[in-house]
Write an enzyme that holds these catalytic residues in place. Structure first.
Site, mmCIF file in Angstrom:
data_model
loop_
_atom_site.group_PDB
_atom_site.id
_atom_site.type_symbol
_atom_site.label_atom_id
_atom_site.label_comp_id
_atom_site.label_asym_id
_atom_site.label_seq_id
_atom_site.Cartn_x
_atom_site.Cartn_y
_atom_site.Cartn_z
ATOM 1 N N ASN A 89 0.826 -1.070 -0.067
ATOM 2 C CA ASN A 89 -0.006 0.036 -0.079
ATOM 3 C C ASN A 89 0.924 1.117 0.025
ATOM 4 O O ASN A 89 1.640 1.558 0.936
ATOM 5 C CB ASN A 89 -0.876 0.045 1.447
ATOM 6 C CG ASN A 89 -1.912 1.228 1.433
ATOM 7 O OD1 ASN A 89 -1.876 1.791 0.307
ATOM 8 N ND2 ASN A 89 -2.254 1.265 2.606
ATOM 9 N N LYS A 131 0.116 4.218 -0.042
ATOM 10 C CA LYS A 131 -0.648 5.336 0.447
ATOM 11 C C LYS A 131 -0.783 6.534 -0.400
ATOM 12 O O LYS A 131 -0.595 6.593 -1.839
ATOM 13 C CB LYS A 131 -0.237 5.581 1.928
ATOM 14 C CG LYS A 131 -0.260 4.127 2.705
ATOM 15 C CD LYS A 131 -0.139 4.407 4.093
ATOM 16 C CE LYS A 131 -0.195 3.106 4.926
ATOM 17 N NZ LYS A 131 0.041 3.170 6.402
ATOM 18 N N HIS A 145 -9.555 0.598 5.341
ATOM 19 C CA HIS A 145 -8.296 1.013 5.967
ATOM 20 C C HIS A 145 -8.343 1.898 7.274
ATOM 21 O O HIS A 145 -9.294 2.736 7.109
ATOM 22 C CB HIS A 145 -7.292 1.401 4.971
ATOM 23 C CG HIS A 145 -5.808 1.460 5.541
ATOM 24 N ND1 HIS A 145 -5.390 2.329 6.527
ATOM 25 C CD2 HIS A 145 -4.802 0.697 5.370
ATOM 26 C CE1 HIS A 145 -3.962 2.247 6.808
ATOM 27 N NE2 HIS A 145 -3.686 0.902 6.131
ATOM 28 N N GLU A 158 -4.921 -5.080 10.713
ATOM 29 C CA GLU A 158 -4.050 -4.215 10.882
ATOM 30 C C GLU A 158 -4.282 -3.623 12.154
ATOM 31 O O GLU A 158 -5.079 -2.684 12.381
ATOM 32 C CB GLU A 158 -4.076 -2.962 10.054
ATOM 33 C CG GLU A 158 -5.515 -2.816 9.283
ATOM 34 C CD GLU A 158 -5.507 -1.467 8.705
ATOM 35 O OE1 GLU A 158 -4.663 -0.807 8.410
ATOM 36 O OE2 GLU A 158 -6.804 -0.714 8.791
ATOM 37 N N GLY A 177 3.018 2.182 10.961
ATOM 38 C CA GLY A 177 3.822 3.393 10.641
ATOM 39 C C GLY A 177 4.514 3.636 12.053
ATOM 40 O O GLY A 177 5.124 4.715 11.988
ATOM 41 N N GLY A 195 3.204 -1.248 4.383
ATOM 42 C CA GLY A 195 2.961 0.392 4.044
ATOM 43 C C GLY A 195 4.147 0.653 3.632
ATOM 44 O O GLY A 195 4.794 0.464 2.288
ATOM 45 N N GLY A 196 5.101 1.369 4.530
ATOM 46 C CA GLY A 196 6.051 1.935 3.993
ATOM 47 C C GLY A 196 7.228 1.135 3.329
ATOM 48 O O GLY A 196 7.973 1.465 2.331
#
Length: 248
Positions: free
Chosen positions: A9, A11, A93, A163, A169, A229-230
């Site tokens: 993702n 984002k 999300h 999640e 994060g 994510g990141g």
């Protein structure tokens, strides 16, 4: 048996120059023993899908409107995502639930819209830090599952991602025992509604997944992959996660 899925993702990150990271994933994707998906911002879906067509890579969206079209300034429909080349869409999300006030009933309507557009819906559930501290995690997850998955959805049309909001994060991750408890609970809840077909629904873990902790997370019961994510922004990091899932 659920298919393994490594989903990234992006984002609200990335411009066209960053698609070089997709090209750099080619070797990892070619060697993967799992499905690989990237969900970039809507502006990058079409150009990413063109690159993905040269490799075994799926592309998805990060949300969609409940309506197929209409006067909804700034929104994107599921049909538009599909037209741009998407095969999946992330829905519910925690950042959408928090920043845009999306409720589980809204998510269920989005899932229906996604299915109508022949997209696979990745439905996100998870507790806040306050809910974890209050020992109501399983109740929260059960409520979100019941409210977010429409009755008519089939196992082939959905993926569920757990999640924990407090782990997204932050660099913090639940213990492996905590992940197992929630994933086992999700599988049990799905089985109560879908019977043995629930075993075909992939369950992803999302929350500070990195190459260094991916293997131990993928060894946990009922973890079929990750929503990353990141670490999905860099091919070197995401490639390591793909390799760990392939070996699990």
């Amino acid at each position: 048996m659920a298919r393994k899925l490594a989903a990234g993702n992006w984002k609200m990150n990335g411009v066209e120059a960053d698609l070089a990271e997709v090209d750099a994933l080619g070797e990892a994707v070619a060697a993967a023993n799992c499905d690989v998906l990237l969900c970039p911002p809507a502006t990058l879906i079409a150009p990413m899908a063109k690159r993905a067509g040269l490799m075994d890579l799926y592309v998805g969206g990060q949300t969609c409107h409940t309506a197929a079209s209409g006067a909804h300034t700034g929104d994107v429909s599921a049909a538009m995502l599909a037209d741009a080349g998407a095969s999946h869409v992330i829905l519910g999300h925690s950042e959408r639930r928090a920043d845009h006030g999306e409720r589980s009933e809204d998510v269920a309507a989005q899932v229906t819209a996604a299915i109508d557009a022949n997209l696979i819906a990745i439905i996100c559930v998870g507790e806040t830090e306050a809910e974890r501290d209050a020992n109501v995690t399983l109740n929260v997850v059960s409520s979100q599952l019941a409210g977010s998955i429409p009755t008519g959805a089939t196992p082939a049309q959905i993926v569920v991602a757990y999640e924990p909001v407090w782990a997204i994060g932050t660099g913090r991750t639940p213990t492996l025992e905590q992940i197992a408890e929630v994933h086992d609970h999700i599988r049990s809840e799905l089985a109560a509604r879908r019977g043995s077909a629930a075993n075909d629904i992939p369950l992803l873990y999302g929350g500070s997944v990195k190459p260094g902790n991916a293997a131990e997370i993928f060894a946990v019961s009922n973890v079929d992959g990750a929503l990353v994510g990141g670490a999905s922004l860099k091919a070197s990091d995401f490639g390591g996660i793909i390799a760990a899932l392939s070996a699990a």
